[in-house]
Design a protein around this motif. Structure first.
Motif, PDB file in Angstrom:
ATOM      1  N   GLU A  12      21.685 -11.046  13.511  1.00 20.51           N
ATOM      2  CA  GLU A  12      22.738 -10.536  13.717  1.00 20.51           C
ATOM      3  C   GLU A  12      23.897 -11.844  13.897  1.00 20.51           C
ATOM      4  O   GLU A  12      25.144 -11.602  13.520  1.00 20.51           O
ATOM      5  N   ARG A  15      26.031 -12.012  10.577  1.00 19.82           N
ATOM      6  CA  ARG A  15      26.920 -10.989  10.513  1.00 19.82           C
ATOM      7  C   ARG A  15      28.002 -11.042  11.387  1.00 19.82           C
ATOM      8  O   ARG A  15      29.297 -10.444  10.970  1.00 19.82           O
ATOM      9  N   PHE A  66      23.412 -12.349  20.196  1.00 24.62           N
ATOM     10  CA  PHE A  66      23.501 -11.880  18.810  1.00 24.62           C
ATOM     11  C   PHE A  66      22.023 -12.488  17.992  1.00 24.62           C
ATOM     12  O   PHE A  66      21.819 -12.327  16.899  1.00 24.62           O
ATOM     13  N   ILE A  70      18.762  -8.361  12.627  1.00 24.83           N
ATOM     14  CA  ILE A  70      19.717  -7.527  12.028  1.00 24.83           C
ATOM     15  C   ILE A  70      19.416  -5.893  12.064  1.00 24.83           C
ATOM     16  O   ILE A  70      18.219  -5.691  11.988  1.00 24.83           O
TER      17      ILE A  70
END
Length: 194
Positions: A12, A15, A66, A70
């Motif tokens: 993540e 992103r 994070f 993903i």
């Protein structure tokens, strides 16, 4: 030959960065999932690698939440998840020990970033004696600014600079550098049959 799929940094954190809007492969999750499903079906080891920069305050700082795969990617029970703090997946982890314990001799490499952590892991893996397969269409990268470009530019400014390397240029350079020296270049379709 025992094989391990190494899923590098499909997390993540990437992103959350502004340059994700220019990523080379926004469909990386389905591509990686096809490799994961094929590896599991073959009884191959799947190793998940995450990049972490503790205390950095960046999207790679685990404190910000994070540093995880993903959405759409999920390690199965028993699949190792290793966290690295270097560009390659070997130096700051127990990856080589895991591979040795499982009798792995071949690595299949996918993940983010094509020319950075994926390529570096491929080179180190090859130097350690592993047969390596680099799955370019299951990697992703971003345009790279020229090394002396001014800091703090917007993504639009970076993309407008003729000295910026495009994702196509980066991917081609990586394939040229790895093929026949450090790895065999393959596609998801070649490896999965679909």
């Amino acid at each position: 030959m025992n094989t391990a799929l190494i899923v590098i940094d499909v997390q993540e954190s990437f992103r959350r960065r502004p340059n994700w809007a220019a990523v080379s492969n926004p469909e990386i999750v389905p591509q990686v999932n096809r490799l994961v499903e094929a590896a599991r079906a073959n009884g191959d080891l799947v190793v998940w690698v995450l990049h972490s920069e503790p205390g950095s305050g960046t999207v790679f700082d685990p404190e910000l939440g994070f540093v995880h795969p993903i959405e759409g990617l999920e390690p199965a029970a028993g699949e190792p998840v290793v966290t690295k703090t270097s560009h390659n997946a070997f130096t700051t982890t127990n990856l080589q020990q895991l591979l040795t314990v499982h009798g792995v001799r071949e690595l299949v490499i996918c993940g983010i970033r094509t020319e950075q952590c994926c390529e570096t892991t491929t080179r180190v893996g090859s130097d350690l004696g592993y047969q390596t397969v680099f799955v370019t269409d299951a990697t992703a990268t971003h345009p790279i600014e020229h090394w002396d470009a001014p800091a703090g530019r917007s993504l639009d400014e970076i993309l407008a600079d003729p000295r910026t390397l495009s994702t196509d240029q980066i991917i081609a350079r990586t394939e040229y550098a790895l093929a026949g020296r450090f790895a065999r270049i393959a596609t998801v379709k070649e490896l999965t049959g679909s």
